[in-house]
Design an enzyme around this catalytic site. Structure first.
Site, PDB file in Angstrom:
ATOM      1  N   LYS A 251      20.989  93.685  20.735  1.00 41.34           N
ATOM      2  CA  LYS A 251      21.804  92.466  20.718  1.00 41.34           C
ATOM      3  C   LYS A 251      22.792  92.555  19.546  1.00 41.34           C
ATOM      4  O   LYS A 251      22.393  92.484  18.391  1.00 41.34           O
ATOM      5  CB  LYS A 251      20.911  91.226  20.582  1.00 41.34           C
ATOM      6  CG  LYS A 251      21.691  89.935  20.637  1.00 41.34           C
ATOM      7  CD  LYS A 251      20.775  88.734  20.653  1.00 41.34           C
ATOM      8  CE  LYS A 251      21.545  87.452  20.858  1.00 41.34           C
ATOM      9  NZ  LYS A 251      22.706  87.299  19.987  1.00 41.34           N
ATOM     10  N   ARG A 256      32.164  88.401  21.884  1.00 38.94           N
ATOM     11  CA  ARG A 256      32.000  88.706  23.305  1.00 38.94           C
ATOM     12  C   ARG A 256      33.347  88.691  24.019  1.00 38.94           C
ATOM     13  O   ARG A 256      34.108  87.737  23.872  1.00 38.94           O
ATOM     14  CB  ARG A 256      31.071  87.675  23.946  1.00 38.94           C
ATOM     15  CG  ARG A 256      30.775  87.965  25.404  1.00 38.94           C
ATOM     16  CD  ARG A 256      29.681  87.050  25.899  1.00 38.94           C
ATOM     17  NE  ARG A 256      29.317  87.286  27.277  1.00 38.94           N
ATOM     18  CZ  ARG A 256      28.331  86.648  27.886  1.00 38.94           C
ATOM     19  NH1 ARG A 256      27.632  85.750  27.216  1.00 38.94           N
ATOM     20  NH2 ARG A 256      28.041  86.896  29.141  1.00 38.94           N
ATOM     21  N   GLU A 300      30.486  93.456  23.766  1.00 45.05           N
ATOM     22  CA  GLU A 300      30.547  92.826  22.454  1.00 45.05           C
ATOM     23  C   GLU A 300      31.417  93.725  21.570  1.00 45.05           C
ATOM     24  O   GLU A 300      31.123  94.919  21.419  1.00 45.05           O
ATOM     25  CB  GLU A 300      29.103  92.771  21.974  1.00 45.05           C
ATOM     26  CG  GLU A 300      28.645  91.757  21.035  1.00 45.05           C
ATOM     27  CD  GLU A 300      28.699  90.280  21.371  1.00 45.05           C
ATOM     28  OE1 GLU A 300      28.724  89.849  22.538  1.00 45.05           O
ATOM     29  OE2 GLU A 300      28.703  89.518  20.396  1.00 45.05           O
ATOM     30  N   PHE A 340      28.109  95.776  28.127  1.00 50.85           N
ATOM     31  CA  PHE A 340      26.767  95.460  28.627  1.00 50.85           C
ATOM     32  C   PHE A 340      26.734  94.953  30.072  1.00 50.85           C
ATOM     33  O   PHE A 340      25.672  94.752  30.625  1.00 50.85           O
ATOM     34  CB  PHE A 340      25.999  94.524  27.695  1.00 50.85           C
ATOM     35  CG  PHE A 340      26.673  93.202  27.396  1.00 50.85           C
ATOM     36  CD1 PHE A 340      26.769  92.225  28.360  1.00 50.85           C
ATOM     37  CD2 PHE A 340      27.168  92.941  26.122  1.00 50.85           C
ATOM     38  CE1 PHE A 340      27.362  91.017  28.089  1.00 50.85           C
ATOM     39  CE2 PHE A 340      27.769  91.724  25.837  1.00 50.85           C
ATOM     40  CZ  PHE A 340      27.871  90.765  26.822  1.00 50.85           C
ATOM     41  N   ARG A 415      22.747  79.570  32.505  1.00 53.69           N
ATOM     42  CA  ARG A 415      21.797  80.044  31.495  1.00 53.69           C
ATOM     43  C   ARG A 415      20.433  80.049  32.164  1.00 53.69           C
ATOM     44  O   ARG A 415      19.947  79.011  32.589  1.00 53.69           O
ATOM     45  CB  ARG A 415      21.793  79.090  30.295  1.00 53.69           C
ATOM     46  CG  ARG A 415      20.977  79.599  29.117  1.00 53.69           C
ATOM     47  CD  ARG A 415      20.866  78.569  28.022  1.00 53.69           C
ATOM     48  NE  ARG A 415      22.130  78.208  27.400  1.00 53.69           N
ATOM     49  CZ  ARG A 415      22.761  78.947  26.492  1.00 53.69           C
ATOM     50  NH1 ARG A 415      22.252  80.098  26.119  1.00 53.69           N
ATOM     51  NH2 ARG A 415      23.891  78.520  25.972  1.00 53.69           N
TER      52      ARG A 415
HETATM   53  P1  ATP Z   1      25.009  81.523  23.846  1.00 55.07           P
HETATM   54  O1  ATP Z   1      26.169  82.455  23.924  1.00 55.07           O
HETATM   55  O2  ATP Z   1      23.804  81.980  24.616  1.00 55.07           O
HETATM   56  O3  ATP Z   1      25.355  80.081  24.070  1.00 55.07           O
HETATM   57  P2  ATP Z   1      25.073  81.861  21.027  1.00 55.07           P
HETATM   58  O4  ATP Z   1      26.549  81.843  21.041  1.00 55.07           O
HETATM   59  O5  ATP Z   1      24.369  81.050  19.999  1.00 55.07           O
HETATM   60  O6  ATP Z   1      24.446  81.478  22.413  1.00 55.07           O
HETATM   61  P3  ATP Z   1      23.263  83.974  20.840  1.00 55.07           P
HETATM   62  O7  ATP Z   1      22.180  82.984  20.976  1.00 55.07           O
HETATM   63  O8  ATP Z   1      23.270  84.752  19.596  1.00 55.07           O
HETATM   64  O9  ATP Z   1      24.674  83.360  20.967  1.00 55.07           O
HETATM   65  O10 ATP Z   1      23.149  85.002  22.083  1.00 55.07           O
HETATM   66  C1  ATP Z   1      23.946  85.171  23.186  1.00 55.07           C
HETATM   67  C2  ATP Z   1      25.138  86.092  22.907  1.00 55.07           C
HETATM   68  O11 ATP Z   1      24.720  87.401  22.509  1.00 55.07           O
HETATM   69  C3  ATP Z   1      25.968  86.416  24.128  1.00 55.07           C
HETATM   70  O12 ATP Z   1      26.840  85.382  24.474  1.00 55.07           O
HETATM   71  C4  ATP Z   1      26.712  87.682  23.694  1.00 55.07           C
HETATM   72  O13 ATP Z   1      27.894  87.329  23.015  1.00 55.07           O
HETATM   73  C5  ATP Z   1      25.803  88.308  22.677  1.00 55.07           C
HETATM   74  N1  ATP Z   1      25.277  89.648  23.019  1.00 55.07           N
HETATM   75  C6  ATP Z   1      25.097  90.651  22.135  1.00 55.07           C
HETATM   76  N2  ATP Z   1      24.585  91.735  22.691  1.00 55.07           N
HETATM   77  C7  ATP Z   1      24.416  91.474  24.014  1.00 55.07           C
HETATM   78  C8  ATP Z   1      23.925  92.215  25.128  1.00 55.07           C
HETATM   79  N3  ATP Z   1      23.469  93.456  25.003  1.00 55.07           N
HETATM   80  N4  ATP Z   1      23.893  91.582  26.323  1.00 55.07           N
HETATM   81  C9  ATP Z   1      24.338  90.317  26.482  1.00 55.07           C
HETATM   82  N5  ATP Z   1      24.820  89.571  25.450  1.00 55.07           N
HETATM   83  C10 ATP Z   1      24.871  90.132  24.225  1.00 55.07           C
END
Ligand code: ATP
Length: 578
Positions: A251, A256, A300, A340, A415
């Protein structure tokens, strides 16, 4: 349709404090709207001129609007400014000064919705020498024909302060009701919206061509797809229990991007579906080099240290957002993109395909070691192996891992447990951050009183009810400068009464339209009778203990992107399980 009808409905929307009433008023308005104009009205309700990804801004500053009001109403500019000082809202100034057509022999022709919208669009499109003056004249032209109510909403719209706080879910429900009398079409409307991110276009298709046309919506390169999002679970064991054998990816804490290549054109969209193409020239040139004529993929983007190969955190990656010399920064902080997901290639829509099929195709296009490379990934059904991969990624400075269901399609705009995030911080104390929406502020006493803002009242999103429910008062985490800035920003979106989509038992000194999302950290989630998040007749609500802001406004998130009541409930439970 006469714009006066729109203005009347906007006034009703402004006055209501009930989300259900908002839904009724909006569906009545949509029902009265001619099919050919429905898209225009939808964009205005979304407080935009075109869908976000087109990046079209009207470009009117307050000063320009003051001039337009002065010109349209034959008022001295000084008087306009004085009135603005008194009323604090240029909409009210325009309302007070407009519609006095007594000096004219003939009353001007009434404005139509199409004329007003076209005026906005034209204003947005003028550029170059003399643009400021041209913009002022177009808006003055509209205002000179407007009645007071119309003038109020035209003025507010052009400076981005319509403050109706409608939100996409309410628009979708209301469209369905306008078309068939209930919410039955919501799912179909949402599906189409998820695939093209253009609610105006979806509405127009529905109104002009009917329900069947919505079913035919397809992924189209150049139009962003609303992004798939992840659920969370506290441990690798829980993840395997939930989805069995799965892919586990690193991750990355970057930016993104959804990349579209259409022939020799490239578009990059942010999580919020804004056009970010100008910000990442080096990604654009890499995408151009791909052999595939048309392709959509996601990844990302991260800045990295060329000498050590080390990846920088998000804050470093986005420095280029604030600077003008992007080319120079691109040299100092080169980027890498970890791809990804793959959504479309040369006429084939991959979104309904299984994860594993998409991944295979992705790996045939992107290669390790290149600027665009596949995300690190393993496939396992062993929690221990997932744990090992997790530890390895975390010690390399990454945020954690993303587990993905092997047979799941790409779930646009949703989600769910097709993707599950596992972060270091879920283990033990509640150190994962929470995204909340500001719904009001309290003036505060003591030290802070001098800024006129002591704490903000924040809420999470109840998706089912499409309402924001309070969860905390946040009084720390911002610098003095940020408090001052925040208060200015909030005053601009202040409303006289509780907004229709806010459920709160606490009454702040100032209510604001739910618009800004901030990220907070708290010691734990507790139960409390004071807050409405998760509160039922029998049960207390949820609250955050010792909440503090960790970041200023999250401009990449809309209010509906804040954490939901359901997520809070799950996080609350997780506290006891681990
Ligand atoms: P969200 O985007 O789920 O509302 P957030 O902005 O708080 O939550 P996180 O909770 O940190 O973000 O996790 C989701 C984000 O992680 C994704 O939107 C994407 O940008 C990022 N990400 C990083 N690596 C990956 C991966 N391998 N696959 C999918 N997403 C990834």
């Amino acid at each position: 349709m006469k714009f006066a009808i729109v203005a009347e409905h906007f006034e009703k929307l402004e006055e209501t404090t009930k989300r259900l009433e908002m839904f009724e008023i909006l569906s009545q308005l949509f029902k009265k709207t001619p099919h050919s104009d429905i898209d225009k009205l939808i964009y205005i309700c979304q407080e935009r001129i075109k869908p976000a990804y087109e990046g079209i801004e009207i470009g009117m500053a307050e000063r320009m609007l003051e001039k337009a009001i002065a010109r349209a109403t034959g008022t001295d500019i000084k008087k306009v400014k004085e009135l603005y000082k008194k009323k604090g809202d240029l909409g009210l100034v325009a309302e007070a000064l407009s519609g006095k057509f007594k000096n004219k022999l003939i009353k001007p022709k009434e404005l139509t919705l199409a004329e007003v919208y076209d005026g906005f669009l034209k204003t947005a499109k003028v550029s170059g020498v003399g643009a400021v003056d041209q913009k002022i004249s177009i808006i003055a032209g509209l205002l000179s024909r407007a009645n007071p109510k119309e003038a109020k909403y035209i003025a507010r719209f052009v400076i981005g302060r319509l403050r109706l706080g409608i939100g996409d879910p309410t628009i979708m429900d209301s469209l369905s009701k306008a078309k068939i009398g209930d919410r039955g079409l919501r799912e179909k409307i949402e599906r189409a919206y998820n695939l093209c991110s253009d609610l105006g276009f979806v509405a127009k298709t529905l109104f002009e061509k009917g329900e069947k046309a919505l079913d035919k919506f397809k992924v189209t390169p150049g139009k962003p797809i609303r992004m798939a999002l992840a659920e969370r679970l506290p441990s690798s064991k829980d993840i395997i229990k939930k989805i069995g054998k799965c892919a586990v990816e690193a991750k990355y804490d970057g930016f993104r991007l959804q990349c579209h290549k259409v022939g020799n054109k490239v578009f990059l969209f942010s999580r919020n579906l804004e056009n970010m193409t100008h910000m990442f020239p080096e990604i654009v040139s890499e995408v151009k080099k791909l052999r595939q004529k048309n392709i959509i993929f996601e990844g990302e983007a991260l800045a990295y240290n060329d000498a050590t190969g080390e990846l920088y955190p998000f804050q470093v990656t986005i420095t280029r957002k604030r600077k003008y010399e992007i080319e120079k920064i691109a040299e100092e902080l080169p980027l890498r993109m970890f791809v990804f997901d793959l959504l479309y290639v040369n006429g084939k829509d991959f979104t309904p395909e299984k994860y594993i099929t998409r991944r295979k195709k992705l790996e045939s296009i992107f290669k390790k070691g290149e600027i665009l490379q596949p995300s690190a990934m393993i496939v396992t059904d062993d929690p221990k192996e997932m744990e090992k991969f997790f530890e390895q990624e975390v010690s390399a400075g990454l945020e954690g891992v993303m587990a993905k269901r092997l047979d799941a399609p790409y779930s646009a705009g949703a989600r769910n447990y097709n993707w599950i995030k596992l972060k270091r911080s879920y283990r033990g104390e509640l150190s994962d951050t929470i995204d909340v929406v500001i719904v009001g502020y309290l003036k505060g006493r003591g030290m802070r009183a001098k800024f006129g803002i002591g704490a903000i009242l924040v809420a999470v999103y109840d998706k089912k009810e499409d309402v924001f429910k309070t969860i905390a008062k946040v009084g720390s985490g911002f610098s003095e400068k940020q408090w001052v800035e925040l208060r200015e920003m909030l005053d601009k979106i202040a409303i006289k009464h509780r907004p229709a989509r806010v459920d709160s038992e606490i009454k702040p000194d100032v209510w604001v339209e739910p618009k800004y999302v901030i990220t907070v950290r708290a010691d734990e989630i507790t139960r409390s009778p004071l807050h409405t998040a998760g509160k039922t007749e029998k049960e207390m609500g949820y609250a955050l203990r010792f909440p503090r802001a960790v970041e200023f406004i999250r401009f990449d998130k809309t209010p509906e992107d804040a954490n939901t009541v359901n997520e809070i409930k799950k996080m609350y439970k997780m506290q006891f399980e681990h």
